[in-house]
Design an enzyme around this catalytic site. Structure first.
Site, PDB file in Angstrom:
ATOM      1  N   THR A 138       0.347  -5.128  -7.167  1.00 40.35           N
ATOM      2  CA  THR A 138      -0.207  -4.619  -6.781  1.00 40.35           C
ATOM      3  C   THR A 138      -0.910  -3.237  -7.257  1.00 40.35           C
ATOM      4  OG1 THR A 138       1.477  -2.853  -7.733  1.00 40.35           O
ATOM      5  CG2 THR A 138       2.257  -4.396  -5.343  1.00 40.35           C
ATOM      6  N   CYS A 139      -1.507  -2.356  -6.965  1.00 43.21           N
ATOM      7  CA  CYS A 139      -2.143  -1.415  -7.622  1.00 43.21           C
ATOM      8  C   CYS A 139      -2.077  -0.873  -8.535  1.00 43.21           C
ATOM      9  CB  CYS A 139      -2.733  -0.828  -6.077  1.00 43.21           C
ATOM     10  SG  CYS A 139      -1.947   0.414  -5.317  1.00 43.21           S
ATOM     11  N   ASN A 140      -0.385  -0.793  -8.506  1.00 41.99           N
ATOM     12  CA  ASN A 140       0.320  -0.260  -9.979  1.00 41.99           C
ATOM     13  C   ASN A 140       1.463  -1.386 -10.796  1.00 41.99           C
ATOM     14  OD1 ASN A 140      -0.060   2.231  -9.577  1.00 41.99           O
ATOM     15  ND2 ASN A 140       1.046   2.497  -7.741  1.00 41.99           N
ATOM     16  N   ARG A 141       1.190  -2.757 -10.351  1.00 41.64           N
ATOM     17  CA  ARG A 141       1.691  -3.749 -11.151  1.00 41.64           C
ATOM     18  C   ARG A 141       1.593  -4.755 -11.205  1.00 41.64           C
ATOM     19  NH1 ARG A 141       6.683  -2.094 -11.315  1.00 41.64           N
ATOM     20  NH2 ARG A 141       6.388  -0.329 -10.769  1.00 41.64           N
ATOM     21  N   SER A 153       8.887   2.627  -9.521  1.00 45.09           N
ATOM     22  CA  SER A 153       7.614   3.032  -8.286  1.00 45.09           C
ATOM     23  C   SER A 153       7.391   4.959  -9.010  1.00 45.09           C
ATOM     24  CB  SER A 153       7.704   2.859  -7.206  1.00 45.09           C
ATOM     25  OG  SER A 153       8.141   1.972  -6.900  1.00 45.09           O
ATOM     26  N   GLY A 209     -12.966  14.086  10.165  1.00 47.51           N
ATOM     27  CA  GLY A 209     -12.947  13.043   8.995  1.00 47.51           C
ATOM     28  C   GLY A 209     -12.126  11.498   8.620  1.00 47.51           C
ATOM     29  N   ALA A 210     -13.367  10.795   8.262  1.00 50.29           N
ATOM     30  CA  ALA A 210     -12.388   9.666   8.905  1.00 50.29           C
ATOM     31  C   ALA A 210     -12.037   8.757   7.395  1.00 50.29           C
ATOM     32  CB  ALA A 210     -13.260   8.971   9.741  1.00 50.29           C
TER      33      ALA A 210
END
Lengths: 274, 427
Positions: free
Chosen positions: B48-51, B107, B187-188
């Site tokens: 994942t983005c963290n691990r 996490s 805002g998209a």
């Protein structure tokens, strides 16, 4: 029978306090089991209170509506009973302690001062009086609950506006739900008060020789009725909403409370039974 | 239990290092294809983005977690990578780490539900690529169970821990029945998109999106089944919305107090929720002074986030207790898969049955026959158990893979209901 009635009379405040404790515990630390216990405790309290009311009626041969302290115990019952029904219907959580505390106040006063009256005026045994008082008390329960929800609305409104996200914010239902609960309770209270007043206006002049339209209780009740009527119409027409309506509900409740005090303890009229 | 794991995560490495070793789903499948058999007999790859974490049972005695780390670096062409960024676990700590990841307590956002889903998806990939075996499947099942229990039995995942989700939770504290309400997201960009998604997830009745670049708003609106309002005149329809979430990158305020005063007049003072999650702010904070206008910016939403994170931290001991329980359950099962104790338990089990039946029927036999009955029944049991005992002993002699050995023993235990009986006895 007397000892049993006395026992229940003394026991009821403790039951309400236990129920209040159970709901408060659930409010602080939400949990399914805690909530189920609180609900069971409320149900048991209401059941025993009902037995108490029937026992009194049977023992003293008149419904417990002949003096202000008998009325207070019925008010304690009807406020919690109305809340119990509301909780079952809406599954609302987090507001129990704020309602039950009102019943505790009424019941404690009643327990301390209630007397065992076997002899009452004949007029107080009338069925019409029973209907008049019964609908009036349920009506008062409605406006009491409406005022409590109104009060909670104001607290939550302020907390959200000031970004105070504490216990009240976390545990109470949404502002819109509180507003609705306050409004619907006010409507139920208003309808029942209307019925009570209609019965009263038709029956009272016949039952009491000293009846007067300038009776303080009659005037103050009419004022409360007009106030709620105006509030409900404004809300339905979309002219008033939110804070304004709940403030009106709270003012109406205070006025109703004061009118009861005034007519029973200060002014002497046919409406004073004590 | 020779489970090994090599991990790089937000505790050990900066974001650029984690990013450089991130594996897309297709890459995970390819990577598994490369390591299966060569390094690991069976296992799991989570990225994942963290691990990025690899767990598995080595395919031979020469393989250790360092070999896997080296291969990962080679695979991602990062041979010069700092080795200190990695954590290595073996046996019970490896299981404990996997369970902690699945339960969300490892996490960055404690109690994050997302990681539980990601672990489940990674396990599915392992299954699909035939990278799971008898033992690892059991470990992964236990990891999922620990994760599920953490979510359902504790409050580790309760409350909003991101600003955009906190905004939606706050909206729900003001308005009820979101299905009857309408919202405008200004805002998209990424923040606006997440907020809009949360609104849709919570069942908002009508969603509109406006953005300086219309195409971007259209893309998001299409994705979320919303409608687009031109940015140039969005203020004309502002009064139609019960909720306005603003997340633009504008340098100045785009909604003033005067705008909102006009809106409130048009709305006949019906409650209006303004969530300004932009930095710098988009909406004039002075609007908070207006009755029935609930204005909140990123600072006040952060209060909710901080409070919820604090609450989640307090739940960690409860989650750790669940993890401990699940690890013990798994290890009890695993430890029961040894040959000698299994043979003994199997024999005891059959002897108990034989003894019970003999006792029950002993009176049907004459005194002289009772001894014979005992001998005959014992002989039957011995004959029945002869073949399974020999097969179990072979397990030690031919030395199959731990997975195969565990599977054989487990089948025998399950077939004869030994574990069930032992559990009942313990009760």
């Amino acid at each position: 029978m007397y000892p049993f009635i006395d026992f229940l009379n003394n026991f009821l405040p403790f039951l309400y306090i236990i129920t209040f404790g159970a709901y408060s515990f659930d409010f602080i630390k939400t949990g399914k089991r805690r909530f189920e216990f609180a609900r069971l405790s409320l149900f048991t309290t209401l059941l025993l209170h009902l037995i108490y009311l029937f026992s009194r009626t049977a023992e003293f041969n008149h419904p417990p509506i002949t003096n202000v302290f008998e009325i207070f115990t019925i008010l304690a019952f009807s406020v919690c009973f109305s809340y119990f029904i509301l909780e079952l219907v809406t599954d609302i959580r987090g507001t129990g302690p704020f309602i039950i505390i009102i019943s505790i106040i009424f019941q404690v006063i009643s327990t301390l001062f209630i007397e065992d009256l076997a002899e009452v005026k004949e007029v107080l045994r009338s069925n019409l009086l029973g209907s008049h008082v019964f609908t009036a008390l349920l009506g008062y329960s409605g406006i009491t609950i409406s005022a409590v929800y109104g009060f909670l609305y104001l607290i939550l409104y302020k907390d959200i506006k000031l970004s105070r996200f504490g216990l009240v914010f976390n545990k109470l239902p949404s502002l819109e739900v509180l507003e609705k609960l306050s409004f619907y309770s006010a409507i139920i209270g208003f309808v029942l008060l209307t019925i009570a007043m209609t019965i009263g206006v038709i029956w009272l002049p016949k039952a009491f020789p000293d009846f007067s339209y300038s009776d303080p209780k009659l005037i103050s009740s009419a004022l409360v009725w007009i106030l709620y009527g105006l509030g409900i119409i404004s809300k339905v027409l979309g002219k008033w909403r939110g804070k304004k309506v709940v403030v009106l509900s709270i003012v109406g409740f205070i006025l109703a409370l004061m009118s009861t005090m005034l007519s029973n303890f200060v002014a002497q009229s046919f409406h004073s039974f004590y | 239990m020779n489970l090994i794991s090599v991990c790089i995560n937000h505790h050990t490495a900066p974001v650029d290092a984690r990013e450089s070793l991130f594996l897309q789903e297709e890459e995970i499948r390819n990577f598994i294809g490369e390591i299966k058999g060569r390094f690991l007999a069976e296992g799991l790859v989570i990225s994942t983005c963290n691990r990025t974490e690899i767990y598995g049972l080595p395919s031979n005695h020469n393989i250790n977690s360092q070999s896997i780390q080296n291969f990962l670096l080679q695979y991602k062409d990062r041979q010069t990578f700092n080795g200190e960024y990695f954590q290595h676990f073996f046996s019970r700590p490896a299981i404990e780490h996997l369970f902690s990841v699945a339960a969300g307590i490892d996490s960055l956002l404690i109690g994050d539900n997302q990681i539980f889903k990601q672990v489940k998806e990674s396990i599915e990939i392992s299954e699909e690529t035939h990278f799971t075996g008898f033992l690892t499947r059991r470990i992964f099942d236990a990891a999922i169970k620990a994760g599920k229990r953490a979510i359902s039995e504790t409050e580790i995942s309760e409350g909003a821990v991101t600003v955009s989700y906190a905004a939606v939770q706050l909206i729900e504290k003001i308005l009820s029945a979101l299905g009857k309400k309408s919202a405008l997201v200004i805002g998209a960009g990424e923040t606006g998109e997440i907020a809009a998604k949360h609104l849709v997830e919570r069942g908002i009745g009508k969603l509109a999106i406006t953005n300086r670049t219309n195409e971007r708003a259209e893309r998001l609106a299409q994705k979320l089944n919303g409608r687009v309002i031109p940015f140039t005149n969005f203020k004309d329809s502002l009064h139609e919305y019960d909720v306005v979430i603003s997340a633009t990158s504008a340098d100045n305020l785009i909604i003033t107090r005067k705008d909102i005063e006009t809106v409130m007049r048009k709305r006949n003072n019906a409650s209006l929720v303004l969530m300004d999650i932009a930095v710098p702010r988009d909406i004039d904070p002075a609007t908070s002074g207006l009755d029935y206008v609930f204005y909140h910016d990123i600072d006040s939403l952060n209060i909710i986030v901080e409070q919820n994170l604090e609450k989640r931290k307090k739940e960690i001991p409860k989650v750790k207790a669940i993890i401990e329980e699940e690890i013990n359950n798994f290890l009890n099962w695993y430890n029961s898969l040894e040959v000698a104790p299994t043979i003994k338990t199997l024999r005891d089990h059959f002897e108990a049955i034989r003894h019970e039946e003999v006792e029950k029927n002993v009176n049907k036999f004459s005194k002289e026959d009772r001894e014979k009955l005992d001998i005959v029944t014992k002989r039957i049991i011995n004959k029945i158990l002869h073949y399974p005992t020999v097969e179990l002993k072979k397990n030690n002699e031919i030395n199959p893979s731990p997975d195969e050995s565990a599977m054989r023993i487990s089948i025998i235990r399950e077939l004869f209901g030994i574990d069930k009986n032992e559990k009942e006895e313990r009760k």
